[in-house]
Design an enzyme around this catalytic site. Structure first.
Site, PDB file in Angstrom:
ATOM      1  N   HIS A 194      26.600   8.298 -16.916  1.00  0.00           N
ATOM      2  CA  HIS A 194      26.985   7.163 -16.074  1.00  0.00           C
ATOM      3  C   HIS A 194      25.757   6.449 -15.516  1.00  0.00           C
ATOM      4  O   HIS A 194      25.795   5.243 -15.292  1.00  0.00           O
ATOM      5  CB  HIS A 194      27.902   7.642 -14.940  1.00  0.00           C
ATOM      6  CG  HIS A 194      29.268   7.986 -15.417  1.00  0.00           C
ATOM      7  ND1 HIS A 194      29.639   9.270 -15.731  1.00  0.00           N
ATOM      8  CD2 HIS A 194      30.345   7.206 -15.694  1.00  0.00           C
ATOM      9  CE1 HIS A 194      30.890   9.267 -16.162  1.00  0.00           C
ATOM     10  NE2 HIS A 194      31.346   8.035 -16.148  1.00  0.00           N
ATOM     11  N   GLU A 445      40.485   9.537 -24.325  1.00  0.00           N
ATOM     12  CA  GLU A 445      39.105  10.023 -24.214  1.00  0.00           C
ATOM     13  C   GLU A 445      38.994  11.536 -24.404  1.00  0.00           C
ATOM     14  O   GLU A 445      37.958  12.127 -24.088  1.00  0.00           O
ATOM     15  CB  GLU A 445      38.502   9.601 -22.867  1.00  0.00           C
ATOM     16  CG  GLU A 445      39.367   9.905 -21.665  1.00  0.00           C
ATOM     17  CD  GLU A 445      38.822   9.294 -20.380  1.00  0.00           C
ATOM     18  OE1 GLU A 445      37.610   9.008 -20.319  1.00  0.00           O
ATOM     19  OE2 GLU A 445      39.603   9.106 -19.442  1.00  0.00           O
ATOM     20  N   ASN A 468      32.817   7.479 -24.768  1.00  0.00           N
ATOM     21  CA  ASN A 468      31.800   8.375 -24.208  1.00  0.00           C
ATOM     22  C   ASN A 468      32.361   9.791 -24.057  1.00  0.00           C
ATOM     23  O   ASN A 468      31.806  10.767 -24.573  1.00  0.00           O
ATOM     24  CB  ASN A 468      31.323   7.867 -22.851  1.00  0.00           C
ATOM     25  CG  ASN A 468      30.878   6.428 -22.898  1.00  0.00           C
ATOM     26  OD1 ASN A 468      30.462   5.940 -23.941  1.00  0.00           O
ATOM     27  ND2 ASN A 468      30.972   5.732 -21.783  1.00  0.00           N
ATOM     28  N   ASP A 469      33.474   9.908 -23.324  1.00  0.00           N
ATOM     29  CA  ASP A 469      34.090  11.223 -23.150  1.00  0.00           C
ATOM     30  C   ASP A 469      34.742  11.711 -24.441  1.00  0.00           C
ATOM     31  O   ASP A 469      34.752  12.912 -24.713  1.00  0.00           O
ATOM     32  CB  ASP A 469      35.120  11.197 -22.017  1.00  0.00           C
ATOM     33  CG  ASP A 469      34.492  11.512 -20.658  1.00  0.00           C
ATOM     34  OD1 ASP A 469      33.405  12.100 -20.641  1.00  0.00           O
ATOM     35  OD2 ASP A 469      35.093  11.167 -19.626  1.00  0.00           O
ATOM     36  N   ARG A 479      27.208  15.118 -22.515  1.00  0.00           N
ATOM     37  CA  ARG A 479      26.503  13.843 -22.669  1.00  0.00           C
ATOM     38  C   ARG A 479      25.439  13.629 -21.603  1.00  0.00           C
ATOM     39  O   ARG A 479      24.667  12.675 -21.669  1.00  0.00           O
ATOM     40  CB  ARG A 479      27.491  12.675 -22.683  1.00  0.00           C
ATOM     41  CG  ARG A 479      28.282  12.453 -21.411  1.00  0.00           C
ATOM     42  CD  ARG A 479      29.319  11.376 -21.672  1.00  0.00           C
ATOM     43  NE  ARG A 479      30.233  11.157 -20.576  1.00  0.00           N
ATOM     44  CZ  ARG A 479      30.367  10.008 -19.925  1.00  0.00           C
ATOM     45  NH1 ARG A 479      29.620   8.988 -20.244  1.00  0.00           N
ATOM     46  NH2 ARG A 479      31.246   9.881 -18.962  1.00  0.00           N
ATOM     47  N   CYS A 516      36.554   0.695 -24.552  1.00  0.00           N
ATOM     48  CA  CYS A 516      35.766   0.375 -23.356  1.00  0.00           C
ATOM     49  C   CYS A 516      34.577   1.309 -23.183  1.00  0.00           C
ATOM     50  O   CYS A 516      33.869   1.235 -22.191  1.00  0.00           O
ATOM     51  CB  CYS A 516      36.643   0.413 -22.099  1.00  0.00           C
ATOM     52  SG  CYS A 516      37.318   2.042 -21.729  1.00  0.00           S
TER      53      CYS A 516
END
Length: 570
Positions: A194, A445, A468-469, A479, A516
């Site tokens: 993040h 996700e 991402n997840d 990550r 997203c």
């Protein structure tokens, strides 16, 4: 001059003076016996520390306005803390324990605070459970005073600094929106963390994986941050500084050229149209999104609102009230006018710790797999209910869509929708206007969500793929962990197949689908996603014109060929 090599987390080049953030001091509670003659001395040490904290809170209390709603909530918390510091029952228990079990006061205070808080947590009463959080927080401050621990305040970082640190917590990254930060140079952190995402959102060059940099760089030294090459240059010589000044100027000129795409539609060379939305974390970022020509907001991460709220004070505040949330959501909807705004419900927990006295938080062995996102808000439903009330009230000011994070089952969606329905009934009975037809969609996700996307599509109004997840959970790769960064691969066949399966499920059920995650903002991954059939992409606002430029140079047939090659990469 010295060069540190790391991993590019956010591209771009900048220069500034280093500000080295000290590593947080871990609270280690000493334990040693004291003589009976020293018991009174230990008690006096506690009393002095308690009185110091009490005086600090009183000064903060005096600084608050009597009219502000936000200050009213803060005032209530400070007053609660003052009552706790002088609670005769707790103080009597503490002194009795010290006299009967003569150890140093830090050890005794730590034990009794946790014991007292445990009784409150197990009371079965929501109000008393909240007080357990309060008592741990306020007497934790007394412990810090006894141990001479002074927490670092991120607000001390001046404008124009290059932040040099071991790592940054998501709550610390609020400074990225409040200060003109020149760059980030961190020892730890993943390119899809993040911190990296926010750096890219704010166009701040960042380099991670810089071993020992906090030991070799000192505050005030000139640094060049080359986020594109993944380098940090310490105390550059005149020639190097001159070369990089030229590169910075060339970069500015390219950014200026890109601006011509702001008002152009997003489409391929042969006319296939796309919708490019913006990912934001604060209402102010909605203004940036509008300026950058976003087709709407594809992801409003509301947890950063809560983080911003709780970072304003060293004391743990209450989480955002319904009224505060309503004003924030309303302002974003009004900025975007009739364009869609997807607001995600609170995704707290995991790596996003919100320091709010009424938000349950306990250390977890594996927080990313623990009580976070929808799991947290469905367990503590008042959090979700308050957010739904604020969202529905704001819905009349624009084109709102609500999104649920970290969904792994249809039961979670159904339960969340039941709470939303209860909220709508309450608002109706109170004659408060709202839009009854707000779509409720979900984030895809996790592997579980991707595999069961056909089932989830039947209870969801739309899908948004959080790559991402999805990558992290599918590959079992943290990550945030620089040590396994090479294993974090968004183009892994398993990840791409889950995305493909999700697209097929959405198309079969005829519900909208978007991406997203960070894949939506990168040139190479956008080409793969577009070739797979994705037409809605959400990214950091400043990436929109770059992606428009990229799409304008390629045909849909070429994109399909690129994705086909990736999907058949065995």
């Amino acid at each position: 001059m010295n060069i540190f090599l790391g991993i590019s987390a956010s591209t771009g080049i900048n220069t500034g003076k280093a500000f080295v953030i000290p590593e947080p001091v871990q609270r280690i509670i000493p334990q040693f016996p004291v003589s009976s003659q020293d018991v009174e001395k230990e008690w006096n040490r506690f009393t002095r520390a308690k009185d110091k904290i009490s005086e600090k809170i009183k000064r903060q209390l005096d600084s608050l306005s009597n009219d502000s709603k936000q200050d009213k909530i803060q005032r209530e918390l400070f007053e609660t803390y003052l009552l706790m510091l002088d609670d005769p029952v707790f103080l009597e228990e503490l002194k009795t324990e010290l006299e009967g079990n003569p150890f140093n006061i830090e050890y005794i205070l730590d034990i009794k605070t946790e014991e007292y808080a445990g009784r409150l947590r197990n009371s079965g009463n929501d109000y008393l459970t909240e007080r357990a959080q309060d008592i741990c927080d306020i007497f934790g401050r007394v412990l810090n005073e006894l141990l001479n621990i002074r927490p670092f305040n991120i607000e001390q970082v001046p404008d124009g600094s290059v932040i040099v640190a071991k790592e940054m917590n998501p709550s610390d990254t609020i400074i990225l929106s409040k200060r003109k930060i020149a760059g980030l140079a961190l020892i730890e952190g993943g390119v899809s963390s993040h911190v990296a995402i926010l750096a890219r959102n704010y166009d701040i060059p960042a380099v991670f994986g810089l071993e020992k940099i906090t030991k070799q760089v000192h505050t005030g030294e000139r640094l060049i941050v080359d986020g594109t090459a993944g380098e940090i240059i310490q105390s550059p010589d005149e020639q190097t500084l001159s070369d990089y000044t030229r590169k910075i100027e060339e970069e500015k000129q390219h950014k200026q050229k890109i601006l011509e795409f702001r008002d152009k539609p997003a489409q391929t060379k042969d006319g296939t149209k796309f919708n490019l939305y913006a990912n934001i974390g604060t209402p102010d970022e909605a203004k940036i999104a509008a300026e950058e020509g976003a087709d709407g907001i594809g992801l409003f991460r509301t947890e950063f609102l809560f983080m911003s709220e709780s970072s304003e004070s060293q004391v743990r505040t209450r989480s955002m009230s319904e009224e505060e949330q309503f004003e924030a959501y309303k302002s974003v909807l009004e900025v975007m006018k009739d364009k869609p705004v997807v607001i995600r419900t609170l995704d707290a927990g995991g790596d996003k710790i919100i320091s709010a006295a009424d938000l349950p938080y306990e250390e977890e062995k594996n927080p990313m797999m623990g009580l976070r996102a929808i799991r947290l808000t469905l367990q503590f439903t008042q959090l979700l209910k308050t957010q739904f009330r604020a969202l529905y009230r704001a819905s009349i000011y624009g084109n709102l869509k609500i999104m649920l994070p970290l969904i792994t089952s249809t039961e979670q969606v159904i339960k969340a929708k039941e709470i939303a329905h209860q909220v709508m009934e309450e608002l109706e009975s109170e004659n408060i206007p709202f839009n009854k037809d707000v779509p409720i969609g979900i984030m895809i996700e996790t592997a579980a969500a991707g595999i069961t996307a056909d089932c989830l599509a039947k209870v969801s109004d739309f899908f948004s793929i959080g790559t991402n997840d999805l990558t992290q959970y599918t590959l079992g790769v943290d990550r945030e962990n620089i040590s396994v960064a090479p294993l974090y691969n968004e183009f892994h066949l398993a990840v791409l197949r889950l995305i493909q399966k999700t697209i097929e499920a959405a198309n079969d059920q005829k519900i909208p689908i978007s991406v997203c995650g960070e894949m939506a903002s990168k040139t190479d991954s956008v080409m793969v996603l577009a070739g797979m059939g994705i037409r809605n992409l959400s990214m950091g606002p400043r990436r929109i014109s770059y992606i428009k430029e990229n799409l304008s140079n390629i045909t849909i047939d070429e994109l399909q060929a690129i994705s086909a090659k990736s999907l058949n990469n065995l």
